[in-house]
Motif scaffolding. Sequence first.
Motif, PDB file in Angstrom:
ATOM      1  N   TYR A   1       0.840  -1.196   0.000  1.00  0.00           N
ATOM      2  CA  TYR A   1       0.000   0.000   0.000  1.00  0.00           C
ATOM      3  C   TYR A   1       0.873   1.244   0.000  1.00  0.00           C
ATOM      4  N   VAL A   2       0.523   2.186  -0.850  1.00  0.00           N
ATOM      5  CA  VAL A   2       1.239   3.462  -0.928  1.00  0.00           C
ATOM      6  C   VAL A   2       0.198   4.581  -0.852  1.00  0.00           C
ATOM      7  N   GLN A   3       0.522   5.618  -0.108  1.00  0.00           N
ATOM      8  CA  GLN A   3      -0.402   6.745   0.023  1.00  0.00           C
ATOM      9  C   GLN A   3      -0.727   7.320  -1.342  1.00  0.00           C
ATOM     10  N   GLY A   4      -1.987   7.554  -1.588  1.00  0.00           N
ATOM     11  CA  GLY A   4      -2.456   8.031  -2.888  1.00  0.00           C
ATOM     12  C   GLY A   4      -3.331   6.998  -3.548  1.00  0.00           C
ATOM     13  N   MET A   5      -3.045   5.712  -3.280  1.00  0.00           N
ATOM     14  CA  MET A   5      -3.870   4.635  -3.831  1.00  0.00           C
ATOM     15  C   MET A   5      -5.327   4.776  -3.389  1.00  0.00           C
ATOM     16  N   ASN A   6      -5.522   5.222  -2.144  1.00  0.00           N
ATOM     17  CA  ASN A   6      -6.879   5.325  -1.606  1.00  0.00           C
ATOM     18  C   ASN A   6      -7.740   6.279  -2.416  1.00  0.00           C
ATOM     19  N   PHE A   7      -7.153   7.354  -2.950  1.00  0.00           N
ATOM     20  CA  PHE A   7      -7.908   8.281  -3.784  1.00  0.00           C
ATOM     21  C   PHE A   7      -8.409   7.584  -5.049  1.00  0.00           C
ATOM     22  N   VAL A   8      -7.511   6.838  -5.685  1.00  0.00           N
ATOM     23  CA  VAL A   8      -7.844   6.171  -6.945  1.00  0.00           C
ATOM     24  C   VAL A   8      -8.893   5.092  -6.712  1.00  0.00           C
ATOM     25  N   VAL A   9      -8.694   4.277  -5.676  1.00  0.00           N
ATOM     26  CA  VAL A   9      -9.642   3.197  -5.377  1.00  0.00           C
ATOM     27  C   VAL A   9     -11.009   3.757  -5.006  1.00  0.00           C
TER      28      VAL A   9
END
Length: 214
Positions: A17-25
């Motif tokens: 997990y890398v910060q920023g993935m949550n926005f895309v998901v």
Amino acid sequence: MENVLLAYAKYDTQVGYVQGMNFVVAALLYHCSEEIAFWLFVTLLEDYEIRDVYLTGLPGLYRHTHVIGSLLKRNFKELTEHLSAHEVKIEVFATHWIFTLFSCILPIDEMGGFFDQFFDHSWLFFYRFAIHLIRMVEKEILLVDEMSEIIALLKTFKTIKIGEKLGFFRSLMSGTKIINWQGIISDSNKENVTSELVRKLISEYINKRNILSP
């Protein structure tokens, strides 16, 4: 969202997990089910080279910021000088765009149009969209003389200090004007950013990196 992110972290343990993935998901989940969102996310990372952005060392990030910086110099001489004068580096604001595929800026219900274009044109569309947004706000950015304010504006296209001269940013913050994001997405493809030019800029970046490497 947590289920998709955990599933991907187990699917690709090298990236995790890398910060920023949550926005895309989160943006994907707004438009489809968890299962479809997971496989679309996998497709984005594996087939559209987003995995390179999240890898240790961030090789994709530096490649994309190089392209954006080069396009900025070609299209916005005065703005480039303005950013340089205030010591604002491309990486400082463009990293946010790249890590989140602009989902940090676009309303979540408008991301469907962005994804459609990105799946069709990949990073070529991303670069066109970045240049088009900058073109829309160039004059307003030139009015700002504080480094922190310039960075805040370019990272999220929202202003800290809502001034009368920052019309586009003020309208985003106050909701007094409806932003036609689908029109902006569509018009982005009119920007004169070609696949040939992008390949040239990437080649320049690779050659420069090879020269600097020990």
